[in-house]
Design an enzyme around this catalytic site. Structure first.
Site, mmCIF file in Angstrom:
data_model
loop_
_atom_site.group_PDB
_atom_site.id
_atom_site.type_symbol
_atom_site.label_atom_id
_atom_site.label_comp_id
_atom_site.label_asym_id
_atom_site.label_seq_id
_atom_site.Cartn_x
_atom_site.Cartn_y
_atom_site.Cartn_z
ATOM 1 N N PRO A 1 0.726 -1.208 -0.008
ATOM 2 C CA PRO A 1 0.247 0.110 -0.027
ATOM 3 C C PRO A 1 0.868 1.314 -0.105
ATOM 4 O O PRO A 1 1.752 1.139 0.629
ATOM 5 C CB PRO A 1 -1.023 0.003 1.314
ATOM 6 C CG PRO A 1 -0.331 -1.096 2.177
ATOM 7 C CD PRO A 1 0.899 -2.084 0.913
ATOM 8 N N GLU A 2 0.664 2.095 -0.901
ATOM 9 C CA GLU A 2 1.298 3.346 -0.842
ATOM 10 C C GLU A 2 0.409 4.584 -0.195
ATOM 11 O O GLU A 2 -0.725 4.301 0.099
ATOM 12 C CB GLU A 2 1.716 3.811 -2.391
ATOM 13 C CG GLU A 2 2.586 2.828 -3.142
ATOM 14 C CD GLU A 2 3.395 3.529 -3.992
ATOM 15 O OE1 GLU A 2 3.584 4.721 -3.991
ATOM 16 O OE2 GLU A 2 4.024 2.867 -4.765
ATOM 17 N N LYS B 1 3.316 6.714 5.463
ATOM 18 C CA LYS B 1 2.615 5.571 5.323
ATOM 19 C C LYS B 1 2.155 4.968 6.485
ATOM 20 O O LYS B 1 1.770 3.841 6.484
ATOM 21 C CB LYS B 1 3.387 4.687 4.326
ATOM 22 C CG LYS B 1 3.486 4.977 2.767
ATOM 23 C CD LYS B 1 3.858 4.015 2.015
ATOM 24 C CE LYS B 1 5.373 4.243 1.618
ATOM 25 N NZ LYS B 1 5.936 3.388 0.556
ATOM 26 N N ARG C 1 15.307 -0.578 -7.447
ATOM 27 C CA ARG C 1 13.724 -0.546 -7.837
ATOM 28 C C ARG C 1 13.526 -0.367 -9.213
ATOM 29 O O ARG C 1 14.275 0.363 -9.770
ATOM 30 C CB ARG C 1 13.211 0.807 -7.037
ATOM 31 C CG ARG C 1 13.400 0.737 -5.467
ATOM 32 C CD ARG C 1 12.924 -0.201 -4.696
ATOM 33 N NE ARG C 1 11.453 -0.455 -4.725
ATOM 34 C CZ ARG C 1 10.452 0.433 -4.037
ATOM 35 N NH1 ARG C 1 11.190 1.124 -2.948
ATOM 36 N NH2 ARG C 1 9.254 0.258 -4.075
#
Ligand SMILES: [Zn+2]
Length: 300
Positions: free
Chosen positions: A2-3, A59, A290
């Protein structure tokens, strides 16, 4: 994972469901990974406290707890807990120069990769990988479920996360965060000490919308570039929040329902597909471990 928009959506969902409710008791599982604070400390901080509100910080989901405990007929065990709690010196924290400043308490949840918070009735079967069950005075339960156990539960007083909040930071401050940095702009966007809560998807999408290649050194960007990036990042985060967060990962909303629409990603996860603007094939490169997706024609 989840961002920011997903966490925002979950925090809002929780806020509307549990604000004002009182935590009666806390059960914590035996797996050590999800507990960033000692189990006894989590239970002692949460029990008999009213939830004043729920908000997102980066977050993290932060449940603010009222300072004063809710009085009710205590069982002998709870009396024991309470006297233990008061002997830890919390009361003295407000002593000295500012006697009116009461210590605050927060319950902090980080969902990690697969963490979920469910508000449900007690008769609902407890899912596998449930690490916490919080009983509420309303009769409902707030449960934390996390199969992969990258999520974290902790308690704090005056919780403060590092970095600036991407939706609140002022444009000038945003520009100054990246000045003189020799790292690729993509890495700088993901650096939680600069901005908190920006993850891979929204970094790639905002770089596409502002026409900036992810590998560009942050220091090489002009003020105008960074201002474009600032607007693009805010735009993409707000769009995703208004859609309820993208549901790229295995996760559900606070009621346990899969209720999210997906933001149409323009580059993220679209390697080899045509750019929505110029039809050039989207490229994928790895920057600091990434995946980064970009259009080689639209982004300079
Ligand atoms: Zn393009």
């Amino acid at each position: 994972m989840p961002e920011l928009p997903e966490v925002e959506t979950i925090a809002r969902g929780l806020a509307s469901r549990v604000t004002g409710d009182v935590i009666e008791s806390v059960w914590l599982g035996s797996k050590p990974e999800p507990l960033k604070s000692p189990a006894a400390e989590i239970a002692a901080t949460l029990e008999s406290r009213r939830i004043a509100g729920v908000r997102r910080v980066g977050k993290h989901i932060v449940l603010d707890l009222e300072t004063d405990r809710v009085a009710r007929a205590p069982s002998p065990a709870q009396r024991l807990n309470r006297s233990r709690g008061s002997s830890t010196g919390k009361k003295s924290a407000g002593g000295g120069a500012r006697p009116t400043q009461k210590p605050t308490a927060q319950w902090i949840v980080h969902l990690g990769m697969t963490g979920r918070l469910l508000v449900c009735q007690p008769e609902v079967e407890i899912a596998k990988h449930t690490h916490a069950v919080v009983k509420l005075a309303s009769g409902r339960e707030l449960r934390f479920v996390d199969p992969r156990r990258f999520g974290r539960l902790s308690v704090a007083h005056d919780f403060e996360a590092s970095g600036s909040e991407p939706l609140e930071v002022q444009p000038d401050h945003f520009v100054s965060l990246f000045r003189g940095r020799k790292t690729p702009i993509k890495s700088a966007l993901l650096n939680q000490k600069l901005l908190r809560g920006v993850g891979n998807i929204y970094a790639d999408e905002s770089l596409f919308r502002s026409g900036i290649r992810p590998r560009r050194r942050a220091a090489s960007l002009t003020r105008e570039d960074l201002q474009r990036l600032y607007r693009a990042l805010q735009e993409v985060l707000r769009e995703a929040i208004s859609l309820g967060g993208s549901s790229v990962s295995d996760y559900v909303d606070a009621d346990g329902e899969e209720g999210f629409f997906q933001l149409q990603h323009r580059v993220y996860g679209r390697e080899g597909e045509p750019c929505p603007v110029c039809k050039t094939a989207i490229k994928r490169v790895v920057i600091a471990g990434r995946s980064s997706h970009y259009c080689p024609k639209c982004q300079k």
